[in-house]
Design a protein around this motif. Structure first.
Motif, PDB file in Angstrom:
ATOM      1  N   GLU A  11     -45.731  31.796  17.028  1.00 19.92           N
ATOM      2  CA  GLU A  11     -45.052  31.664  18.308  1.00 19.92           C
ATOM      3  C   GLU A  11     -45.026  30.231  18.802  1.00 19.92           C
ATOM      4  N   ALA A  12     -45.921  29.395  18.290  1.00 18.03           N
ATOM      5  CA  ALA A  12     -45.961  27.995  18.713  1.00 18.03           C
ATOM      6  C   ALA A  12     -45.075  27.094  17.861  1.00 18.03           C
ATOM      7  N   LEU A  13     -44.480  27.625  16.826  1.00 18.79           N
ATOM      8  CA  LEU A  13     -43.619  26.826  15.963  1.00 18.79           C
ATOM      9  C   LEU A  13     -42.258  26.665  16.636  1.00 18.79           C
ATOM     10  N   THR A  14     -41.999  25.493  17.184  1.00 13.41           N
ATOM     11  CA  THR A  14     -40.767  25.266  17.932  1.00 13.41           C
ATOM     12  C   THR A  14     -39.582  25.047  17.015  1.00 13.41           C
ATOM     13  N   GLY A  15     -39.812  24.635  15.778  1.00 10.83           N
ATOM     14  CA  GLY A  15     -38.708  24.414  14.853  1.00 10.83           C
ATOM     15  C   GLY A  15     -38.015  25.687  14.422  1.00 10.83           C
ATOM     16  N   LEU A  16     -38.638  26.819  14.652  1.00  9.56           N
ATOM     17  CA  LEU A  16     -38.049  28.094  14.243  1.00  9.56           C
ATOM     18  C   LEU A  16     -37.221  28.737  15.349  1.00  9.56           C
ATOM     19  N   LYS A  17     -37.243  28.192  16.552  1.00  9.21           N
ATOM     20  CA  LYS A  17     -36.484  28.755  17.658  1.00  9.21           C
ATOM     21  C   LYS A  17     -35.030  28.299  17.573  1.00  9.21           C
ATOM     22  N   GLY A  18     -34.125  29.224  17.909  1.00  7.18           N
ATOM     23  CA  GLY A  18     -32.705  28.936  17.782  1.00  7.18           C
ATOM     24  C   GLY A  18     -32.107  28.276  18.962  1.00  7.18           C
TER      25      GLY A  18
END
Length: 114
Positions: A107-114
């Protein structure tokens, strides 16, 4: 034929899937995926088991003797190798994610958010 191996395989699979869904750590998720994948070992054991059967070596057996299916054994061995390879690959990807982002929390991985 007993239904117990199939129930055990389903329970192991569901336990692994529950761990994946509730995981807040990528290493834990990879471990739970490995547990879920190991349910196929139990499933193959349930499919390939024959009561009173022996190994398929025909040099000392009569021609009408019940034997186990060697294809199921080969599939189980292939499943173990593929599972170990997949686990190693995913753990190496988790190491790279940790190096690049500094966290293993999905949930903390910001690179995976669209």
């Amino acid at each position: 034929m007993s239904v117990l191996p199939f129930l055990a395989a389903g329970w192991i699979f569901l336990a692994g899937m529950y761990g994946i869904v509730t995981s807040h750590n990528l290493v834990h998720a990879v471990g739970c995926l490995s547990v879920a994948q190991s349910a196929t070992y139990v499933l193959l054991l349930g499919v390939g088991y024959r009561r009173g059967a022996t190994a398929p070596v025909f040099s000392d057996l009569p021609t009408d003797a019940p034997v186990t299916d060697p294809v199921v054994q080969a599939l189980a061995l292939t499943d173990v190798v593929v599972g170990a390879t997949l686990t190693a690959l995913l753990l190496s990807l988790v190491i790279q994610i940790r190096k690049r982002s500094g966290t293993v929390d999905p949930e903390a991985l910001t690179g995976l958010k669209g």
